[in-house]
Every structure is written in C-alpha cells, then in structure tokens.
Design a protein around this motif. Structure first.
Motif, PDB file in Angstrom:
ATOM      1  N   ALA A  19       0.708  -1.347  -0.256  1.00 21.54           N
ATOM      2  CA  ALA A  19       0.126   0.256   0.427  1.00 21.54           C
ATOM      3  C   ALA A  19       0.459   1.434  -0.139  1.00 21.54           C
ATOM      4  CB  ALA A  19      -1.032   0.205   1.192  1.00 21.54           C
ATOM      5  N   PHE A  20       1.055   2.195  -0.896  1.00 21.19           N
ATOM      6  CA  PHE A  20       1.134   3.440  -1.155  1.00 21.19           C
ATOM      7  C   PHE A  20       0.185   4.781  -1.199  1.00 21.19           C
ATOM      8  CE2 PHE A  20       4.358   0.418  -2.509  1.00 21.19           C
ATOM      9  CZ  PHE A  20       5.594   1.027  -1.231  1.00 21.19           C
ATOM     10  N   LYS A  21       0.756   6.020  -1.167  1.00 22.01           N
ATOM     11  CA  LYS A  21       0.060   6.784  -1.252  1.00 22.01           C
ATOM     12  C   LYS A  21       1.413   8.082  -1.521  1.00 22.01           C
ATOM     13  CE  LYS A  21      -3.988   6.673   0.100  1.00 22.01           C
ATOM     14  NZ  LYS A  21      -5.513   5.865  -0.825  1.00 22.01           N
ATOM     15  N   LEU A  22       0.852   8.419  -2.630  1.00 24.79           N
ATOM     16  CA  LEU A  22       1.800   9.469  -3.208  1.00 24.79           C
ATOM     17  C   LEU A  22       1.357  10.595  -3.096  1.00 24.79           C
ATOM     18  CD1 LEU A  22       2.574   8.307  -6.976  1.00 24.79           C
ATOM     19  CD2 LEU A  22       3.864   7.893  -4.960  1.00 24.79           C
ATOM     20  N   LEU A  23       1.604  11.810  -2.354  1.00 18.23           N
ATOM     21  CA  LEU A  23       1.372  12.897  -2.085  1.00 18.23           C
ATOM     22  C   LEU A  23       1.858  14.001  -3.217  1.00 18.23           C
ATOM     23  CD1 LEU A  23       0.860  14.953   0.640  1.00 18.23           C
ATOM     24  CD2 LEU A  23       2.673  14.365   1.131  1.00 18.23           C
ATOM     25  N   GLU A  24       0.728  14.869  -3.664  1.00 20.58           N
ATOM     26  CA  GLU A  24       2.011  16.118  -4.315  1.00 20.58           C
ATOM     27  C   GLU A  24       2.017  17.516  -3.600  1.00 20.58           C
ATOM     28  OE1 GLU A  24      -1.403  18.937  -7.050  1.00 20.58           O
ATOM     29  OE2 GLU A  24      -1.114  16.916  -7.478  1.00 20.58           O
ATOM     30  N   LEU A  25       3.292  17.668  -3.875  1.00 20.49           N
ATOM     31  CA  LEU A  25       3.885  18.913  -2.728  1.00 20.49           C
ATOM     32  C   LEU A  25       3.914  20.025  -3.059  1.00 20.49           C
ATOM     33  CD1 LEU A  25       7.051  16.879  -1.183  1.00 20.49           C
ATOM     34  CD2 LEU A  25       5.047  17.244   0.048  1.00 20.49           C
ATOM     35  N   PRO A  26       2.929  20.755  -2.838  1.00 23.46           N
ATOM     36  CA  PRO A  26       3.771  22.134  -3.636  1.00 23.46           C
ATOM     37  C   PRO A  26       4.992  22.893  -3.491  1.00 23.46           C
ATOM     38  CG  PRO A  26       1.420  22.945  -1.275  1.00 23.46           C
ATOM     39  CD  PRO A  26       2.700  21.226  -1.284  1.00 23.46           C
ATOM     40  N   SER A  27       6.009  23.467  -3.993  1.00 25.73           N
ATOM     41  CA  SER A  27       6.813  23.797  -4.046  1.00 25.73           C
ATOM     42  C   SER A  27       7.406  24.688  -2.802  1.00 25.73           C
ATOM     43  CB  SER A  27       7.353  24.499  -5.768  1.00 25.73           C
ATOM     44  OG  SER A  27       6.416  26.131  -4.913  1.00 25.73           O
ATOM     45  N   GLU A  28       6.880  24.972  -2.170  1.00 25.00           N
ATOM     46  CA  GLU A  28       7.402  25.956  -1.075  1.00 25.00           C
ATOM     47  C   GLU A  28       7.420  25.153   0.004  1.00 25.00           C
ATOM     48  OE1 GLU A  28       2.652  25.987  -1.104  1.00 25.00           O
ATOM     49  OE2 GLU A  28       4.092  27.870  -2.670  1.00 25.00           O
ATOM     50  N   LEU A  29       6.792  23.566   0.055  1.00 24.89           N
ATOM     51  CA  LEU A  29       6.800  23.350   1.094  1.00 24.89           C
ATOM     52  C   LEU A  29       8.119  21.437   0.607  1.00 24.89           C
ATOM     53  CD1 LEU A  29       5.785  21.657   3.660  1.00 24.89           C
ATOM     54  CD2 LEU A  29       4.156  20.456   2.160  1.00 24.89           C
ATOM     55  N   LEU A  30       8.106  21.564  -0.329  1.00 23.63           N
ATOM     56  CA  LEU A  30       8.888  20.886  -1.284  1.00 23.63           C
ATOM     57  C   LEU A  30      10.631  22.133  -0.245  1.00 23.63           C
ATOM     58  CD1 LEU A  30      10.455  18.477  -2.532  1.00 23.63           C
ATOM     59  CD2 LEU A  30      10.780  20.169  -4.852  1.00 23.63           C
ATOM     60  N   ALA A  31      10.790  22.925  -0.870  1.00 21.52           N
ATOM     61  CA  ALA A  31      11.229  23.546  -0.205  1.00 21.52           C
ATOM     62  C   ALA A  31      11.770  23.232   1.249  1.00 21.52           C
ATOM     63  CB  ALA A  31      11.356  25.413  -0.585  1.00 21.52           C
ATOM     64  N   LEU A  32      11.285  23.606   1.441  1.00 17.01           N
ATOM     65  CA  LEU A  32      10.672  24.175   3.514  1.00 17.01           C
ATOM     66  C   LEU A  32      11.231  21.944   3.879  1.00 17.01           C
ATOM     67  CD1 LEU A  32       7.481  24.983   5.292  1.00 17.01           C
ATOM     68  CD2 LEU A  32       9.768  25.641   5.332  1.00 17.01           C
ATOM     69  N   LEU A  33      11.242  20.821   2.994  1.00 18.40           N
ATOM     70  CA  LEU A  33      11.896  19.702   3.275  1.00 18.40           C
ATOM     71  C   LEU A  33      13.074  20.018   2.960  1.00 18.40           C
ATOM     72  CD1 LEU A  33       8.651  17.486   2.009  1.00 18.40           C
ATOM     73  CD2 LEU A  33       9.297  17.200   4.402  1.00 18.40           C
ATOM     74  N   GLU A  34      13.731  20.135   1.590  1.00 19.28           N
ATOM     75  CA  GLU A  34      14.765  19.905   1.937  1.00 19.28           C
ATOM     76  C   GLU A  34      15.634  20.899   2.690  1.00 19.28           C
ATOM     77  OE1 GLU A  34      14.884  20.702  -2.522  1.00 19.28           O
ATOM     78  OE2 GLU A  34      14.579  18.742  -2.979  1.00 19.28           O
ATOM     79  N   SER A  35      15.254  21.926   3.525  1.00 16.66           N
ATOM     80  CA  SER A  35      16.125  23.030   4.380  1.00 16.66           C
ATOM     81  C   SER A  35      16.840  21.855   4.882  1.00 16.66           C
ATOM     82  CB  SER A  35      15.256  23.829   4.151  1.00 16.66           C
ATOM     83  OG  SER A  35      14.106  23.411   5.731  1.00 16.66           O
ATOM     84  N   ASP A  36      18.111  22.915   6.023  1.00 17.41           N
ATOM     85  CA  ASP A  36      18.815  22.613   7.167  1.00 17.41           C
ATOM     86  C   ASP A  36      17.520  22.579   8.507  1.00 17.41           C
ATOM     87  OD1 ASP A  36      20.830  22.288   6.061  1.00 17.41           O
ATOM     88  OD2 ASP A  36      21.631  24.129   5.583  1.00 17.41           O
ATOM     89  N   ASN A  37      16.808  23.233   8.432  1.00 23.22           N
ATOM     90  CA  ASN A  37      15.899  23.271   9.322  1.00 23.22           C
ATOM     91  C   ASN A  37      14.327  22.843   8.681  1.00 23.22           C
ATOM     92  OD1 ASN A  37      17.587  24.726  10.794  1.00 23.22           O
ATOM     93  ND2 ASN A  37      17.594  26.504  10.218  1.00 23.22           N
ATOM     94  N   ALA A  38      14.691  21.322   8.726  1.00 22.88           N
ATOM     95  CA  ALA A  38      12.854  21.059   8.152  1.00 22.88           C
ATOM     96  C   ALA A  38      11.785  21.196   9.000  1.00 22.88           C
ATOM     97  CB  ALA A  38      12.852  20.017   7.366  1.00 22.88           C
ATOM     98  N   PRO A  39      10.643  21.775   8.945  1.00 22.12           N
ATOM     99  CA  PRO A  39       9.978  21.900  10.377  1.00 22.12           C
ATOM    100  C   PRO A  39       9.134  19.898  10.787  1.00 22.12           C
ATOM    101  CG  PRO A  39       8.646  22.654   8.517  1.00 22.12           C
ATOM    102  CD  PRO A  39      10.002  22.452   7.897  1.00 22.12           C
TER     103      PRO A  39
END
Length: 142
Positions: A19-39
């Motif tokens: 079972a997998f679910k794909l999550l469509e990420l907005p560009s600003e959320l992707l930037a947050l995830l890739e940052s050094d200080n990810a929330p």
C-alpha cells in the motif's frame, strides 16, 4: 517478422501488493523539506460542522494544508527490479537468471495539498432554490 527490440524484459506482478499513497507537494513545502531546518509535520483533523465535513490537515511549521484524495483514471505502478527463476521445464543446473521487473503496488489515487488561509472565513450564504421561489412568490403577491 523482425522486431525492433533485441532484448525482452520479463514483467510480473507480485501477489502481495504493497500500500502506497503519493503526496503531491507544493513547491514551497518541498523547499521546506529540503532545507537544513525542516519543520516537524503533524496530521490533524478539522472539526466537522453541520454544513462542512471534517477533513485531514497537514501542519508544517506555521503552514496548514488541507489533504484531499484525488482519483486517477490511469493507475501508477511501482516497479521493483527482480530476476527470472527456472521453471519445471528448465534445467536448473544450466539456467541463467535474466533481469526482470515486478510491480509491487498499483496506485489509483494521490493526496493533494491545498493551502489553508490563516484566518477562517465564514462560508458564503447560499439560498436554496425553494427559499428563492418562496421569496419571488411573496414579492408577486405583495
């Protein structure tokens, strides 16, 4: 008749689909995830009211996203590298495994994230057709 491919890649499907679910990420959320200080991310639910159903909310820092499932007409298959195994017709001592691929999941829907406004707005009042009809009849009589 000659074929245009010299090499065939065997394809199979696993009986135990994952079972997998794909999550469509907005560009600003992707930037947050890739940052050094990810929330930290949390998933909560909104309260259901008489006029609106409850829904899942993804919270990432001070941003909130409504989660909505979207169905797709063309399923996405997740593949995994594999290799062929000898069958009863093959001689196991001389059999040479060939590279192949196996589908381990078929995804028919994705999760869409919708940015939530910081302030909650009251839903617009929508008159029902019978209220409009009654109002127009009262105006004609009066």
């Amino acid at each position: 008749m000659a074929t245009q491919y010299d090499v065939d890649i065997p394809f199979s499907a696993s009986h135990n689909q994952q079972a997998f679910k794909l999550l469509e990420l907005p560009s600003e959320l992707l930037a947050l995830l890739e940052s050094d200080n990810a929330p930290s991310f949390t998933i909560t639910s909104s309260p259901a009211t008489a006029t609106t159903p409850g829904y899942a909310i993804l919270c990432a820092g001070d941003k909130k996203y409504q989660m909505r499932q979207k169905n797709t007409s063309n399923p996405i298959m997740i593949l995994q590298p594999s290799c062929t195994f000898p069958t009863e017709a093959d001689d196991a001592s001389t059999f040479i495994p060939a590279p192949s691929v196996t589908t381990i999941s078929k995804i028919e829907d994705t999760i869409e994230l919708i940015v939530q406004e910081a302030e909650t707005k009251a839903p617009p009042k929508v008159n029902k057709w019978h209220e409009k009809f009654a109002k127009s009849r009262a105006e004609k009589k009066g």
